[in-house]
Design a protein around this motif. Sequence first.
Motif, PDB file in Angstrom:
ATOM      1  N   TYR A  43       0.840  -1.190   0.000  1.00 45.35           N
ATOM      2  CA  TYR A  43       0.000   0.000   0.000  1.00 45.35           C
ATOM      3  C   TYR A  43       0.879   1.246   0.000  1.00 45.35           C
ATOM      4  O   TYR A  43       1.834   1.314   0.772  1.00 45.35           O
ATOM      5  N   PRO A  44       0.558   2.226  -0.832  1.00 42.72           N
ATOM      6  CA  PRO A  44       1.325   3.471  -0.779  1.00 42.72           C
ATOM      7  C   PRO A  44       1.040   4.208   0.534  1.00 42.72           C
ATOM      8  O   PRO A  44      -0.021   4.020   1.138  1.00 42.72           O
ATOM      9  N   PRO A  45       1.981   5.038   0.989  1.00 42.55           N
ATOM     10  CA  PRO A  45       1.785   5.750   2.262  1.00 42.55           C
ATOM     11  C   PRO A  45       0.481   6.544   2.321  1.00 42.55           C
ATOM     12  O   PRO A  45      -0.099   6.699   3.395  1.00 42.55           O
ATOM     13  N   GLU A  46       0.000   7.008   1.193  1.00 46.07           N
ATOM     14  CA  GLU A  46      -1.199   7.846   1.174  1.00 46.07           C
ATOM     15  C   GLU A  46      -2.435   7.143   1.742  1.00 46.07           C
ATOM     16  O   GLU A  46      -3.337   7.806   2.250  1.00 46.07           O
ATOM     17  N   VAL A  47      -2.515   5.793   1.640  1.00 45.96           N
ATOM     18  CA  VAL A  47      -3.720   5.108   2.132  1.00 45.96           C
ATOM     19  C   VAL A  47      -3.849   5.223   3.651  1.00 45.96           C
ATOM     20  O   VAL A  47      -4.927   4.988   4.193  1.00 45.96           O
ATOM     21  N   PHE A  48      -2.752   5.597   4.320  1.00 45.48           N
ATOM     22  CA  PHE A  48      -2.791   5.765   5.770  1.00 45.48           C
ATOM     23  C   PHE A  48      -3.036   7.222   6.167  1.00 45.48           C
ATOM     24  O   PHE A  48      -2.986   7.553   7.349  1.00 45.48           O
ATOM     25  N   ALA A  49      -3.293   8.086   5.196  1.00 45.64           N
ATOM     26  CA  ALA A  49      -3.511   9.512   5.465  1.00 45.64           C
ATOM     27  C   ALA A  49      -4.925   9.753   5.985  1.00 45.64           C
ATOM     28  O   ALA A  49      -5.878   9.093   5.548  1.00 45.64           O
ATOM     29  N   PRO A  50      -5.078  10.688   6.909  1.00 44.65           N
ATOM     30  CA  PRO A  50      -6.415  11.004   7.436  1.00 44.65           C
ATOM     31  C   PRO A  50      -7.425  11.360   6.341  1.00 44.65           C
ATOM     32  O   PRO A  50      -8.594  11.004   6.447  1.00 44.65           O
ATOM     33  N   ALA A  51      -6.985  12.030   5.284  1.00 41.49           N
ATOM     34  CA  ALA A  51      -7.909  12.417   4.209  1.00 41.49           C
ATOM     35  C   ALA A  51      -8.543  11.206   3.531  1.00 41.49           C
ATOM     36  O   ALA A  51      -9.631  11.314   2.966  1.00 41.49           O
ATOM     37  N   GLY A  53      -9.147   8.369   5.289  1.00 43.05           N
ATOM     38  CA  GLY A  53      -9.685   7.539   6.360  1.00 43.05           C
ATOM     39  C   GLY A  53      -8.650   6.732   7.100  1.00 43.05           C
ATOM     40  O   GLY A  53      -8.971   5.732   7.728  1.00 43.05           O
ATOM     41  N   GLY A  54      -7.390   7.145   7.031  1.00 47.69           N
ATOM     42  CA  GLY A  54      -6.324   6.406   7.686  1.00 47.69           C
ATOM     43  C   GLY A  54      -5.688   7.172   8.825  1.00 47.69           C
ATOM     44  O   GLY A  54      -6.040   8.321   9.105  1.00 47.69           O
ATOM     45  N   ALA A  55      -4.750   6.521   9.485  1.00 48.31           N
ATOM     46  CA  ALA A  55      -4.008   7.122  10.592  1.00 48.31           C
ATOM     47  C   ALA A  55      -2.805   6.232  10.890  1.00 48.31           C
ATOM     48  O   ALA A  55      -2.868   5.023  10.694  1.00 48.31           O
ATOM     49  N   LYS A  72      -6.243   1.978   7.919  1.00 45.91           N
ATOM     50  CA  LYS A  72      -6.576   2.387   6.564  1.00 45.91           C
ATOM     51  C   LYS A  72      -8.016   1.968   6.306  1.00 45.91           C
ATOM     52  O   LYS A  72      -8.569   1.160   7.051  1.00 45.91           O
ATOM     53  N   ARG A  73      -8.606   2.544   5.285  1.00 43.02           N
ATOM     54  CA  ARG A  73      -9.967   2.149   4.922  1.00 43.02           C
ATOM     55  C   ARG A  73      -9.929   0.701   4.460  1.00 43.02           C
ATOM     56  O   ARG A  73      -9.113   0.326   3.615  1.00 43.02           O
ATOM     57  N   GLY A  74     -10.800  -0.119   5.040  1.00 41.82           N
ATOM     58  CA  GLY A  74     -10.857  -1.535   4.707  1.00 41.82           C
ATOM     59  C   GLY A  74     -12.039  -1.861   3.824  1.00 41.82           C
ATOM     60  O   GLY A  74     -12.620  -0.985   3.181  1.00 41.82           O
ATOM     61  N   GLY A  75     -12.414  -3.115   3.838  1.00 41.91           N
ATOM     62  CA  GLY A  75     -13.543  -3.583   3.044  1.00 41.91           C
ATOM     63  C   GLY A  75     -14.869  -3.223   3.692  1.00 41.91           C
ATOM     64  O   GLY A  75     -14.909  -2.665   4.787  1.00 41.91           O
ATOM     65  N   PRO A  76     -15.963  -3.569   3.039  1.00 36.18           N
ATOM     66  CA  PRO A  76     -17.278  -3.244   3.596  1.00 36.18           C
ATOM     67  C   PRO A  76     -17.638  -4.148   4.772  1.00 36.18           C
ATOM     68  O   PRO A  76     -17.321  -5.329   4.780  1.00 36.18           O
ATOM     69  N   GLY A  77     -18.298  -3.535   5.744  1.00 34.52           N
ATOM     70  CA  GLY A  77     -18.808  -4.285   6.882  1.00 34.52           C
ATOM     71  C   GLY A  77     -20.174  -4.861   6.559  1.00 34.52           C
ATOM     72  O   GLY A  77     -20.685  -4.712   5.439  1.00 34.52           O
ATOM     73  N   ALA A 106      -5.935  -0.334  21.377  1.00 33.85           N
ATOM     74  CA  ALA A 106      -7.054   0.448  21.917  1.00 33.85           C
ATOM     75  C   ALA A 106      -7.084   1.849  21.316  1.00 33.85           C
ATOM     76  O   ALA A 106      -8.155   2.373  20.997  1.00 33.85           O
ATOM     77  N   GLU A 107      -5.931   2.463  21.148  1.00 35.40           N
ATOM     78  CA  GLU A 107      -5.881   3.803  20.555  1.00 35.40           C
ATOM     79  C   GLU A 107      -6.311   3.769  19.093  1.00 35.40           C
ATOM     80  O   GLU A 107      -7.018   4.666  18.621  1.00 35.40           O
ATOM     81  N   LEU A 108      -5.922   2.739  18.355  1.00 36.80           N
ATOM     82  CA  LEU A 108      -6.368   2.612  16.965  1.00 36.80           C
ATOM     83  C   LEU A 108      -7.881   2.419  16.906  1.00 36.80           C
ATOM     84  O   LEU A 108      -8.549   2.975  16.024  1.00 36.80           O
ATOM     85  N   GLU A 109      -8.430   1.643  17.827  1.00 35.76           N
ATOM     86  CA  GLU A 109      -9.883   1.453  17.874  1.00 35.76           C
ATOM     87  C   GLU A 109     -10.581   2.788  18.131  1.00 35.76           C
ATOM     88  O   GLU A 109     -11.586   3.112  17.485  1.00 35.76           O
ATOM     89  N   ARG A 110     -10.054   3.568  19.073  1.00 42.90           N
ATOM     90  CA  ARG A 110     -10.640   4.885  19.362  1.00 42.90           C
ATOM     91  C   ARG A 110     -10.552   5.809  18.149  1.00 42.90           C
ATOM     92  O   ARG A 110     -11.501   6.514  17.823  1.00 42.90           O
ATOM     93  N   ARG A 111      -9.409   5.808  17.501  1.00 39.95           N
ATOM     94  CA  ARG A 111      -9.245   6.676  16.332  1.00 39.95           C
ATOM     95  C   ARG A 111     -10.203   6.264  15.218  1.00 39.95           C
ATOM     96  O   ARG A 111     -10.775   7.107  14.530  1.00 39.95           O
ATOM     97  N   ALA A 112     -10.413   4.967  15.032  1.00 38.54           N
ATOM     98  CA  ALA A 112     -11.365   4.497  14.021  1.00 38.54           C
ATOM     99  C   ALA A 112     -12.752   5.056  14.304  1.00 38.54           C
ATOM    100  O   ALA A 112     -13.442   5.516  13.387  1.00 38.54           O
TER     101      ALA A 112
END
Length: 182
Positions: A43-51, A53-55, A72-77, A106-112
């Motif tokens: 994955y390019p670094p951009e997929v982890f960008a907040p714009a 949906g990443g962090a 990063k933005r994943g598949g559909p729920g 836990a922090e990643l869950e909160r950020r999501a």
Amino acid sequence: MEERWVAADDPVLVPLLEDLARDYDARYAPTDGVPSSAELTRYPPEVFAPALGGAFLAVLDDGELVAGGALKRGGPGRDGRPLAEVKRMWVHPARRRLGLAGLVLAELERRAAELGYTGLELTTGARQPEAVALYLRHAWAPDFDPAVPQDEAAYLRFTKPAPPPDRGAAGGATGRATTGLE
């Protein structure tokens, strides 16, 4: 401890990426001559960008990177909305078994939740039993039977609902979340 949300190509993350590459190559054989660490360039670094949906979280102790992880933005729920996908979970080898992985998770869950995701997903490899144990301890639901040996599975998938956004944190959903990392 200091937590910092950084770009995926921030130089502070070099130890994380180098150690993950070493670990993947040590645990998993190459596929068609491609080393397992190639996953880190999938994955390019951009997929982890907040714009998008990443962090990317970096946890530092006295300026040294000791843990981290990304979304990063994943598949559909099940509701059709995209899930947040957890990637690049890592703890410095000298800092393992101190609870840092659980705090990062836990922090990643909160950020999501702050980013508006209603659920999360992740995959790990069968040769990472400590990761499987971590996700099970933190109430992630396996999409496989954990009682059955998973030696031949390429990926083990887990899902979890996102926690409700913490509107009480400084600045609410747009502010910096407060964690036990501080």
